[in-house]
Design a protein around this motif. Structure first.
Motif, PDB file in Angstrom:
ATOM      1  N   THR A  12       0.818  -1.199   0.000  1.00  0.00           N
ATOM      2  CA  THR A  12       0.000   0.000   0.000  1.00  0.00           C
ATOM      3  C   THR A  12       0.852   1.249   0.000  1.00  0.00           C
ATOM      4  O   THR A  12       0.662   2.156  -0.808  1.00  0.00           O
ATOM      5  N   LEU A  13       1.808   1.321   0.909  1.00  0.00           N
ATOM      6  CA  LEU A  13       2.609   2.529   1.015  1.00  0.00           C
ATOM      7  C   LEU A  13       3.456   2.765  -0.217  1.00  0.00           C
ATOM      8  O   LEU A  13       3.617   3.902  -0.667  1.00  0.00           O
ATOM      9  N   LEU A  14       4.002   1.696  -0.794  1.00  0.00           N
ATOM     10  CA  LEU A  14       4.761   1.863  -2.030  1.00  0.00           C
ATOM     11  C   LEU A  14       3.875   2.356  -3.155  1.00  0.00           C
ATOM     12  O   LEU A  14       4.249   3.234  -3.928  1.00  0.00           O
ATOM     13  N   PRO A  40      -7.723  -1.047  -5.119  1.00  0.00           N
ATOM     14  CA  PRO A  40      -8.049  -0.176  -3.982  1.00  0.00           C
ATOM     15  C   PRO A  40      -8.145  -0.915  -2.656  1.00  0.00           C
ATOM     16  O   PRO A  40      -8.064  -0.292  -1.594  1.00  0.00           O
ATOM     17  N   ASN A  41      -8.323  -2.244  -2.678  1.00  0.00           N
ATOM     18  CA  ASN A  41      -8.303  -3.007  -1.434  1.00  0.00           C
ATOM     19  C   ASN A  41      -6.988  -2.829  -0.681  1.00  0.00           C
ATOM     20  O   ASN A  41      -6.933  -3.003   0.539  1.00  0.00           O
ATOM     21  N   LEU A  42      -5.923  -2.482  -1.411  1.00  0.00           N
ATOM     22  CA  LEU A  42      -4.626  -2.321  -0.775  1.00  0.00           C
ATOM     23  C   LEU A  42      -4.584  -1.128   0.174  1.00  0.00           C
ATOM     24  O   LEU A  42      -3.700  -1.045   1.026  1.00  0.00           O
ATOM     25  N   SER A 118     -13.083   6.101  -4.317  1.00  0.00           N
ATOM     26  CA  SER A 118     -13.104   6.587  -5.698  1.00  0.00           C
ATOM     27  C   SER A 118     -12.585   5.522  -6.658  1.00  0.00           C
ATOM     28  O   SER A 118     -13.183   5.264  -7.713  1.00  0.00           O
ATOM     29  N   LEU A 119     -11.487   4.893  -6.280  1.00  0.00           N
ATOM     30  CA  LEU A 119     -10.941   3.831  -7.115  1.00  0.00           C
ATOM     31  C   LEU A 119     -11.863   2.618  -7.139  1.00  0.00           C
ATOM     32  O   LEU A 119     -12.017   1.956  -8.173  1.00  0.00           O
ATOM     33  N   ILE A 195     -13.930  -8.478  -0.025  1.00  0.00           N
ATOM     34  CA  ILE A 195     -13.034  -7.542   0.653  1.00  0.00           C
ATOM     35  C   ILE A 195     -11.741  -8.284   0.954  1.00  0.00           C
ATOM     36  O   ILE A 195     -11.742  -9.326   1.624  1.00  0.00           O
ATOM     37  N   THR A 196     -10.647  -7.783   0.463  1.00  0.00           N
ATOM     38  CA  THR A 196      -9.354  -8.418   0.709  1.00  0.00           C
ATOM     39  C   THR A 196      -8.461  -7.475   1.499  1.00  0.00           C
ATOM     40  O   THR A 196      -8.774  -6.295   1.679  1.00  0.00           O
TER      41      THR A 196
END
Length: 534
Positions: A12-14, A40-42, A118-119, A195-196
């Protein structure tokens, strides 16, 4: 589980770093990620961890609310003098910075939620959008309960051109948040997207519904004194929809110190000054000792004698319940009238010579609170059961058990939750015996409400959810606390009931800020939020 959390956070952060270098700002464009490359689940685990940081550490609660409601205490005159803004309501060098912590962290989390949604909309993920709405209400209700009126309906729309959003009045905001929460829960559809990367419930949509309804109950019960009709309406919707049924349902956030996602309360209490100066309040220790509460041996210890032992994080203390003594709030170590040595029940210092400490005989938090892998409690089964007990006493709510039954469930759940710290444990036998020996006093409604809400204070305080202990004290008036009136305090000798708005708002959103201050009747530590009616 920790390995998965680390992978989710790193990815996610990357991804966020690659797609939006200004992502941490409250009003940044949330839609720069390429929908073909980014799931977007990330973002979901990052949002969850943002909420954990919002409620712990130097964002505010351990520095303010933990001692405002006399869960903790501190002499706050040594290395950790920044606790003066908590224990004595006196400004420290960083108080103005602490004031804005919850605001900035809350809107940062909400901004990330907006980007995720949004994503998700572009990719056709209605369940992720619904979960995002639940998280948005969770985050911004937390901010509103601290400050009062906040931007909500116009917030998070910088891309649409709204960089100075209007503040929603809290009496208007609460009905909207409750409605948004209901719509989000009803939108969850098992036939739609999975949901992941979910660190709360591992993608279990039924659990997200229970969480949503349990949050709805908590928010509805905030309104018992100002809008009882709305309170009953939404509390009954929550009860009918299905709230937490056991400790297995509660929302808890795992921490992962090895990979850099540690519990921020533990980070604070491992600092030498905090380790030494932060003690349990006399109010809390007396409460636990009055009923031989088995949690006392799990949460409190007397350090070994002497200053060196009191500042050595590797040394655990004596957790014998009878030996524990809470520190009264409002004292210092300056040698004057408010020096701790002048307190009537002062137990004396420990150690000798250069190794003496005046506060060494007072109880401090045990090692479970210094564990950087410690669980962060978002909303527990115990809180839900105790709120239902409160509702059952008040009447008009569609409760299915008696207040006494809910109370017993709440006490049991509180001790089961404490065991999730994964340190010292309360045995199942002790839990059962304590619940049986300490039933709810139903001789009068006042006695019952007092007992229920004192237990809510103790439960949330011992689980390090200090802000919630403060909020429920504001709502219920329990426990009945004696304020500290220390020289130079910023609240006129009253327990603060609010944090002032961040000073940055006066330059970034001045007109709307001023309107909010006018609507609320001021911008002080004593200005009550709408639902905190006198």
């Amino acid at each position: 589980m920790k390995k998965h959390i680390h992978i989710f956070f790193v990815i996610t952060l990357l991804s966020l770093t690659a797609c939006d270098s200004d992502f941490a700002d409250v009003n940044t464009d949330p839609n720069n990620a390429d929908k073909e490359l980014f799931d977007p689940n990330l973002i979901l685990p990052t949002v969850s961890y943002n909420y954990g940081n919002l409620t712990t550490g130097y964002t505010g609660p351990i520095l303010f609310q933990s001692m405002w409601v006399q869960v903790m205490a501190s002499t706050s005159t040594g290395e950790a003098n920044y606790y003066s803004n908590a224990d004595k309501y006196v400004m420290s060098g960083s108080t103005n910075s602490y004031i804005q912590g919850a605001w900035n962290q809350g809107y940062e989390a909400a901004s990330r939620i907006a980007q995720m949604q949004s994503l998700a909309e572009e990719k056709g993920m209605p369940n992720l959008i619904a979960v995002g709405d639940i998280m948005k209400v969770l985050c911004l209700s937390y901010v509103s309960d601290i400050y009062g009126d906040i931007p909500y309906s116009e917030a998070l729309n910088a891309e649409g051109g709204t960089t100075r959003p209007a503040y929603d009045r809290q009496q208007d905001l609460y009905p909207v948040m409750l409605s948004d929460l209901e719509a989000a829960i009803l939108a969850i559809d098992p036939s739609q997207d999975d949901i992941t990367n979910d660190v709360f419930y591992d993608g279990d949509l039924d659990q997200w519904k229970k969480f949503g309804y349990s949050l709805m109950l908590k928010l509805a019960m905030r309104l018992v004194n100002v809008n009882p009709v709305l309170s009953v309406e939404y509390a009954n919707k929550a009860i009918a929809g299905g709230v937490f049924e056991s400790a297995n349902d509660e929302a808890v956030l795992p921490s992962d110190e090895t990979n850099g996602y540690s519990n921020s309360n533990a980070n604070a209490l491992r600092i030498v000054g905090d380790l030494y100066e932060v003690r349990w309040s006399k109010t809390m220790i007396d409460y636990l000792q009055a009923t031989d509460d088995p949690r006392l041996a799990v949460v409190a210890e007397i350090p070994e004698a002497g200053l060196k032992a009191n500042t050595d994080i590797s040394l655990e203390g004596d957790n014998t319940p009878a030996q524990q003594q809470g520190m009264p709030n409002g004292y210092d170590m300056k040698g004057g009238a408010t020096d701790i040595s002048n307190e009537p029940d002062y137990p004396g210092g420990t150690g000798s010579g250069d190794d003496i400490t005046p506060i060494g005989a007072y109880s401090r938090p045990t090692a479970i609170y210094r564990n950087r892998d410690a669980t962060i409690f978002v909303l527990t089964y115990a809180e839900v059961q105790l709120l239902l007990a409160d509702a059952a006493i008040r009447g008009g709510y569609n409760t299915t058990l008696t207040a006494a039954e809910y109370y017993a469930n709440g006490v049991t759940g509180a001790m089961q939750a404490l065991n999730k710290f994964n340190g010292l444990q309360v045995s199942s036998e002790d839990i059962s015996e304590y619940a049986s020996a300490n039933p709810l006093d139903i001789s009068s409604d006042d006695n019952a409400l007092k007992m229920i809400n004192e237990q809510l204070w103790a439960t949330t305080g011992l689980l390090a959810n200090y802000n919630e202990a403060w909020n429920n004290w504001k709502r219920s008036g329990y426990p009945e606390l004696t304020p500290v009136n220390y020289t130079g305090n910023f609240s006129n000798g009253m327990i603060p009931v609010r944090q002032p708005y961040p000073s940055t708002e006066s330059t970034t959103n001045p007109e709307n800020l001023q309107q909010a201050i006018t609507n609320m009747g001021g911008d002080t530590w004593n200005t009550r939020v709408w639902w905190n009616a006198e």
